[in-house]
Design a protein around this motif. Structure first.
Motif, PDB file in Angstrom:
ATOM      1  N   GLU A  15     -54.345 -43.604  -9.810  1.00  0.00           N
ATOM      2  CA  GLU A  15     -53.331 -42.639  -9.344  1.00  0.00           C
ATOM      3  C   GLU A  15     -52.015 -43.316  -9.583  1.00  0.00           C
ATOM      4  O   GLU A  15     -50.978 -42.428 -10.000  1.00  0.00           O
ATOM      5  CB  GLU A  15     -53.397 -42.338  -7.924  1.00  0.00           C
ATOM      6  CG  GLU A  15     -54.801 -41.267  -7.804  1.00  0.00           C
ATOM      7  CD  GLU A  15     -54.904 -40.520  -6.382  1.00  0.00           C
ATOM      8  OE1 GLU A  15     -54.296 -41.007  -5.393  1.00  0.00           O
ATOM      9  OE2 GLU A  15     -55.284 -39.555  -6.440  1.00  0.00           O
ATOM     10  N   ALA A  16     -51.617 -44.306  -9.162  1.00  0.00           N
ATOM     11  CA  ALA A  16     -50.182 -45.053  -9.294  1.00  0.00           C
ATOM     12  C   ALA A  16     -49.842 -45.085 -10.533  1.00  0.00           C
ATOM     13  O   ALA A  16     -48.729 -44.847 -10.842  1.00  0.00           O
ATOM     14  CB  ALA A  16     -50.302 -46.476  -8.686  1.00  0.00           C
ATOM     15  N   ALA A  17     -51.055 -45.288 -11.512  1.00  0.00           N
ATOM     16  CA  ALA A  17     -50.313 -45.319 -13.065  1.00  0.00           C
ATOM     17  C   ALA A  17     -50.158 -43.758 -13.787  1.00  0.00           C
ATOM     18  O   ALA A  17     -49.443 -43.647 -14.444  1.00  0.00           O
ATOM     19  CB  ALA A  17     -51.275 -46.030 -13.860  1.00  0.00           C
ATOM     20  N   PHE A  18     -50.937 -42.857 -13.190  1.00  0.00           N
ATOM     21  CA  PHE A  18     -50.979 -41.620 -14.012  1.00  0.00           C
ATOM     22  C   PHE A  18     -50.777 -40.496 -13.139  1.00  0.00           C
ATOM     23  O   PHE A  18     -50.609 -39.515 -13.877  1.00  0.00           O
ATOM     24  CB  PHE A  18     -52.401 -41.601 -14.851  1.00  0.00           C
ATOM     25  CG  PHE A  18     -52.632 -42.889 -15.654  1.00  0.00           C
ATOM     26  CD1 PHE A  18     -52.027 -42.633 -16.826  1.00  0.00           C
ATOM     27  CD2 PHE A  18     -53.659 -43.827 -15.168  1.00  0.00           C
ATOM     28  CE1 PHE A  18     -52.263 -43.877 -17.789  1.00  0.00           C
ATOM     29  CE2 PHE A  18     -53.873 -44.739 -15.993  1.00  0.00           C
ATOM     30  CZ  PHE A  18     -53.081 -44.912 -17.292  1.00  0.00           C
ATOM     31  N   ALA A  19     -51.243 -40.372 -12.076  1.00  0.00           N
ATOM     32  CA  ALA A  19     -50.957 -38.966 -11.124  1.00  0.00           C
ATOM     33  C   ALA A  19     -49.739 -38.433 -11.230  1.00  0.00           C
ATOM     34  O   ALA A  19     -48.620 -39.132 -11.189  1.00  0.00           O
ATOM     35  CB  ALA A  19     -51.338 -39.538  -9.706  1.00  0.00           C
ATOM     36  N   ILE A  77     -56.567 -51.281 -16.454  1.00  0.00           N
ATOM     37  CA  ILE A  77     -55.307 -50.684 -16.525  1.00  0.00           C
ATOM     38  C   ILE A  77     -54.290 -51.422 -17.129  1.00  0.00           C
ATOM     39  O   ILE A  77     -54.173 -52.761 -16.510  1.00  0.00           O
ATOM     40  CB  ILE A  77     -54.774 -50.004 -15.362  1.00  0.00           C
ATOM     41  CG1 ILE A  77     -56.001 -48.954 -14.789  1.00  0.00           C
ATOM     42  CG2 ILE A  77     -53.275 -49.251 -15.694  1.00  0.00           C
ATOM     43  CD1 ILE A  77     -55.560 -48.511 -13.343  1.00  0.00           C
ATOM     44  N   SER A  78     -53.471 -51.448 -18.082  1.00  0.00           N
ATOM     45  CA  SER A  78     -52.643 -52.379 -18.598  1.00  0.00           C
ATOM     46  C   SER A  78     -51.209 -51.649 -18.830  1.00  0.00           C
ATOM     47  O   SER A  78     -51.008 -50.322 -19.097  1.00  0.00           O
ATOM     48  CB  SER A  78     -52.956 -52.670 -20.119  1.00  0.00           C
ATOM     49  OG  SER A  78     -54.444 -53.456 -20.037  1.00  0.00           O
ATOM     50  N   PRO A  79     -50.164 -52.313 -18.694  1.00  0.00           N
ATOM     51  CA  PRO A  79     -48.853 -51.783 -18.897  1.00  0.00           C
ATOM     52  C   PRO A  79     -48.520 -51.314 -20.430  1.00  0.00           C
ATOM     53  O   PRO A  79     -49.232 -52.077 -21.227  1.00  0.00           O
ATOM     54  CB  PRO A  79     -48.085 -52.782 -18.487  1.00  0.00           C
ATOM     55  CG  PRO A  79     -48.842 -54.009 -18.639  1.00  0.00           C
ATOM     56  CD  PRO A  79     -50.039 -53.850 -18.462  1.00  0.00           C
ATOM     57  N   ALA A  95     -50.422 -43.159 -20.531  1.00  0.00           N
ATOM     58  CA  ALA A  95     -49.029 -42.338 -20.301  1.00  0.00           C
ATOM     59  C   ALA A  95     -47.990 -43.497 -20.364  1.00  0.00           C
ATOM     60  O   ALA A  95     -47.860 -43.795 -21.495  1.00  0.00           O
ATOM     61  CB  ALA A  95     -48.787 -41.831 -18.789  1.00  0.00           C
ATOM     62  N   GLN A  96     -47.348 -43.938 -19.331  1.00  0.00           N
ATOM     63  CA  GLN A  96     -46.289 -45.133 -19.369  1.00  0.00           C
ATOM     64  C   GLN A  96     -47.429 -46.535 -19.509  1.00  0.00           C
ATOM     65  O   GLN A  96     -46.973 -47.476 -19.741  1.00  0.00           O
ATOM     66  CB  GLN A  96     -45.446 -45.035 -18.369  1.00  0.00           C
ATOM     67  CG  GLN A  96     -45.742 -45.529 -17.009  1.00  0.00           C
ATOM     68  CD  GLN A  96     -46.889 -45.064 -16.227  1.00  0.00           C
ATOM     69  OE1 GLN A  96     -47.292 -43.685 -16.688  1.00  0.00           O
ATOM     70  NE2 GLN A  96     -47.368 -45.531 -15.211  1.00  0.00           N
TER      71      GLN A  96
END
Length: 270
Positions: A15-19, A77-79, A95-96
């Motif tokens: 959620e922090a990365a994509f929501a 999850i990777s940046p 996404a980002q």
């Protein structure tokens, strides 16, 4: 197999990365290709854990992605985006950031009734605010099955796995082969509250720690635990080693298909 705290931490991180963002969705491996294509370019609305199950919802799509990692699955999850595909990636989100799912037991797009069917098979999850411990108690206090087996039954209690079952039984000095119906209600209430706290620590730290401050390495003048599971524990994978409380050698036996660890001195009562 990852325990419930791992899935709740993963849901939080997804959620922090994509929501709220439009995401690219693909299946480099090809086994989730049609479903991933349907989700491509949609806004990811939420990721939610129920026990060892993860559900990911997208805007304007009634179905949800159901993921069960099983024994060998991982969701990393990777940046950044555009990373080379490494290994058999069942599902990739971008996404980002990027998230790659590999080797899950399940990765499927489920209709609302199918989601309800999965959830209907699960007992209460100690990490969920809407969990009702009475549902687990009604199963436990009627059962002749050993409490060590009941704690591993996801239809009784969702999210608890091999580490947490051994550790909560030790922390409450419960003999693992005690029949569920012989467990006092007051002890079950204490175990439930303890599991909620211990598993929340697991979410925050990303590892399982169960020892009280007086039994931590610094307090006892001992070396930290060396194990690929990490964390400080009382009995898990410590068979043959002295109990941190009474120095009796920890024992091991197979219960519900997994190795159970316990102290025969500290855990004598039902």
């Amino acid at each position: 197999m990852p325990e419930g705290h791992t899935l709740h931490r993963l849901a939080r991180d997804l959620e922090a990365a994509f929501a709220g963002r439009r995401v690219r969705s693909a299946s480099p491996q090809g086994r989730f290709a049609a479903e991933a294509a349907r989700l491509d370019g949609r806004v990811l609305e939420s990721a939610e854990a129920f026990g060892k199950h993860l559900f990911v919802a997208f805007a304007d799509v009634p179905e949800q992605v159901h993921v069960h990692l099983g024994l060998y699955g991982s969701f990393v999850i990777s940046p950044g985006v555009g990373h080379p595909v490494v290994g058999q990636v069942r599902w990739r989100l971008e996404a980002q950031a990027s998230a790659d799912l590999r080797g899950p037991n399940a990765c499927e797009l489920l209709t609302p009734p199918e989601v309800d069917a999965v959830l209907g098979r699960l007992g209460p999850d100690p990490l969920r605010a809407d969990a009702d411990p009475d549902r687990a108690w009604h199963r436990i206090h009627r059962s002749q099955v050993p409490i060590a087996a009941l704690l591993m039954d996801q239809s009784v209690l969702a999210g608890v796995g091999n580490v947490y079952r051994a550790e909560v039984l030790f922390r409450h000095r419960v003999a693992p082969m005690t029949a569920g119906r012989r467990l006092p209600r007051v002890r079950w209430n204490a175990m439930w509250d303890d599991l909620r706290e211990l598993m929340q620590v697991g979410v925050e730290r990303g590892r399982i720690d169960t020892v009280r401050p007086e039994h931590e390495p610094e307090a006892m003048g001992r070396d930290p635990r060396a194990d690929d599971h990490g964390g400080e524990v009382y009995v898990y994978r410590r068979d043959g080693q002295p109990c941190l409380v009474c120095a009796t050698p920890i024992r091991r036996r197979l219960v519900a298909g997994r190795n159970l660890f316990w102290c025969p001195s500290c855990q004598q009562r039902g």
